[in-house]
Design an enzyme around this catalytic site. Structure first.
Site, short mmCIF file in Angstrom:
data_model
loop_
_atom_site.label_atom_id
_atom_site.label_comp_id
_atom_site.label_asym_id
_atom_site.label_seq_id
_atom_site.Cartn_x
_atom_site.Cartn_y
_atom_site.Cartn_z
N ARG A 1 48.34 55.15 47.21
CA ARG A 1 47.31 54.00 46.91
C ARG A 1 46.47 53.91 48.30
O ARG A 1 47.03 53.51 49.16
CB ARG A 1 47.91 52.93 46.36
CG ARG A 1 48.73 53.05 45.10
CD ARG A 1 49.46 51.83 44.19
NE ARG A 1 50.00 52.23 43.07
CZ ARG A 1 50.52 51.45 42.18
NH1 ARG A 1 50.57 50.16 42.42
NH2 ARG A 1 51.15 51.86 41.00
N ARG B 1 54.13 46.75 51.36
CA ARG B 1 52.73 47.24 51.04
C ARG B 1 52.45 48.77 51.72
O ARG B 1 52.26 48.59 52.94
CB ARG B 1 51.66 46.25 51.33
CG ARG B 1 51.78 45.00 50.44
CD ARG B 1 50.48 44.08 50.79
NE ARG B 1 50.58 42.94 50.21
CZ ARG B 1 50.43 42.78 48.95
NH1 ARG B 1 49.78 43.59 48.11
NH2 ARG B 1 50.42 41.60 48.31
N GLU C 1 56.83 40.58 43.88
CA GLU C 1 56.66 41.61 42.30
C GLU C 1 57.34 42.88 42.69
O GLU C 1 57.14 43.59 43.98
CB GLU C 1 55.20 41.80 42.17
CG GLU C 1 55.06 42.78 41.03
CD GLU C 1 53.55 43.21 40.93
OE1 GLU C 1 52.78 42.64 41.31
OE2 GLU C 1 53.21 44.31 40.44
N SER D 1 56.15 45.77 36.95
CA SER D 1 55.05 45.62 35.93
C SER D 1 55.27 46.11 34.84
O SER D 1 55.30 47.46 34.55
CB SER D 1 53.90 45.81 36.70
OG SER D 1 52.72 45.40 36.17
N ARG E 1 59.95 48.86 47.31
CA ARG E 1 60.31 47.37 47.18
C ARG E 1 61.69 46.99 46.93
O ARG E 1 61.90 46.02 47.33
CB ARG E 1 59.12 46.84 46.24
CG ARG E 1 57.84 46.94 46.68
CD ARG E 1 56.67 46.27 45.88
NE ARG E 1 55.34 46.06 46.42
CZ ARG E 1 54.60 45.53 45.93
NH1 ARG E 1 54.52 44.74 44.89
NH2 ARG E 1 53.22 45.47 46.77
#
Length: 425
Positions: A263, A278, A350, A353, A393
């Site tokens: 990403r 991130r 988070e 998802s 994460r």
RNA sequence: GCUGAGGUAGUCUAGCGGUAAGGCGCAGGCCUGGAAAGCCUGUGGUGCGAAAGUGCCUCGGGGGUUCAAUUCCCCCCCUCAGCGCCA
């Protein structure tokens, strides 16, 4: 994307959904789509008639020639038709591409249970599981801890690849693999087939599975080729069955995607997000399901339960939130997030998802299902996806929640069989 | 990357200027006590129509020639085989 037939039949549903989303710009598109679509069909009727006439004349010319009759008047009429057809086609093509462009950008219809809200502050907490541990020493941030122990090297990764990349070494390299393997084994027991997809896919496949606005912001493009690095295995797996028709007996199809995810956009940086939270690249095991429209809501809960089971088994405190209208994005009809407790930040962050995309991806990808007893009936299928584990994460959560005063980290018992039975990193 | 052969409906295969033929599969029907076999019908997309129907499009994609293109011409894409390179 929304099915144009759905928009025609249910314009009020589409409008009220956009009102709920507080999106006046797209709300205005609805009437434009409807009127352009009507004009497009009107043109089609005209053009089809011209073509029909041309076909008839061609046949008459052929027969007249065979019979040795004069064909000059037929030829004259025939000569006038192609230009008219061409002009109509050009206009229709222009209208159709406008309609399509709008349809591609109209969001999915939200489920009624999606809470209304402006942004992520108004997501609704559904439940909390586990009790955050209290620490009698000051926690090191996960990136610092990993670097100090030689489990990760951020500086050298920056040198050769740029900010947002990392080398994982030793214990953390093994932990990454252990987390993936744990998730894969758990999902396999529940009927998921593990799938390692291509890590690059082409543009047209990508358009089927994602929000168009994500292209420039999120995806890495391979220069000189029609290829993009995948941002999640959801994308190639969704595109895998494009233009296919399932038999009802083959659904639901449960797949567990295993891949690195790339990403471009990683958002803001801070001490706690810097290390592994991130990043431009991470590993993920993803649940993906193709199913009939009747099953999708039940399976949405099932995917959430699977993801919860993983975090419960790891012993990480978490809560589940129902994502509100202002935060949900274009593709999902309903989305749950699992946020795991990050003790250094004193906040849930988070990690999972879980989305029911209903028919939104299936319309673009043209994936349908045919009932065994009704050969004629073809309906769009539903697709769902949910993180099982994103290792970056999860590793941050483990490094914080299971950190000891002496700087060691306790490996969650369920992972030890994948870590040579070690107890500490 | 080079050379060659290909791309026709779910699949296999024919047609090579006159508007897509056939086999298999699948679905429905007839037949049967039930099945198999056999026979009949259907099988992609889209539009108009309340329906019965009816039209248009579809031979890898895009242009061109023609009254008419699966068929002739040009450009592009993909697949397969062999060779080359290669973890």
């Amino acid at each position: 994307m929304l099915d144009i037939r759905f928009v025609r039949a249910n314009p009020d549903t589409v409008r009220s959904d956009l009102q709920k989303r507080n999106d006046p710009k797209k709300l205005a598109w609805v009437d434009e789509v409807l009127s352009k679509d009507a004009r497009s069909r009107e043109l089609k009727v005209q053009t089809d008639e011209l073509r029909r006439r041309r076909n008839v004349i061609s046949r008459e010319i052929n027969e007249a020639r065979k019979a040795g009759k004069d064909t000059t008047s037929l030829l004259a009429e025939a000569a006038s038709l192609p230009q008219k057809i061409k002009d109509n086609d050009a206009e229709q093509e222009e209208i159709a591409s406008t309609v399509r462009a709008y349809l591609m950008r109209l969001p999915n219809i939200l489920d009624e249970s999606v809470p209304q809200g402006k942004d992520d502050n108004e997501n609704v907490e559904l439940k909390r599981v586990g009790t955050p541990r209290t620490f009698d020493f000051e926690l090191k941030n996960h990136g610092q801890l990993a670097a100090e122990n030689g489990w990760a090297d951020f500086e050298r990764a920056t040198k050769c690849s740029g900010a947002g990349f990392y080398f994982l070494k030793g214990s953390l390299a093994l932990l990454d693999l252990a987390l993936q393997r744990f998730a894969i084994d758990l999902l396999a027991k529940k009927g998921f087939t593990p799938v390692i997809p291509p890590f690059m896919i082409n543009r047209s496949s990508y358009e089927g599975v994602t929000d168009l606005d994500d292209f420039e912001k999120v995806m890495y493009k391979i220069d000189g080729d029609d290829a993009y690095l995948i941002a999640t295995s959801e994308h190639p797996i969704g595109a895998m069955y494009q233009d296919e028709i399932f038999e009802e007996k083959d659904l639901p199809l449960r797949l567990a995607g295993i891949s690195p995810c790339f990403r471009r956009e990683i958002g803001s940086h801070g001490l706690d997000t810097k290390g592994l939270f991130r990043v431009h690249q991470f590993s993920k095991v993803e649940q993906f399901v193709f199913c009939t429209p009747e099953d999708s809501w039940k399976i949405h809960e099932e995917l959430l339960a699977n993801a919860e089971e993983i975090f419960m088994a790891l012993g990480l405190p978490y809560h589940v939130v129902n994502i509100c209208t202002g935060d949900i994005g274009t593709v999902a009809a309903k989305k749950y997030d699992i946020e795991v407790w990050m003790p250094r930040e004193n906040a849930y962050k988070e990690v999972v998802s879980c989305s029911n995309c209903t028919a939104y991806q299936a319309v673009r990808l043209n994936i349908k299902v045919r009932a065994k007893d009704d050969f004629e009936s073809k309906r769009y299928i539903h697709t769902l996806n949910s993180t099982a584990i994103a290792t970056s994460r999860a590793m941050r959560a483990i490094l914080e929640n299971f950190q000891e005063k002496d700087g060691t980290v306790v490996i969650p018992p369920v992972l030890r069989q994948y870590m040579n039975d070690r107890e500490l990193l």
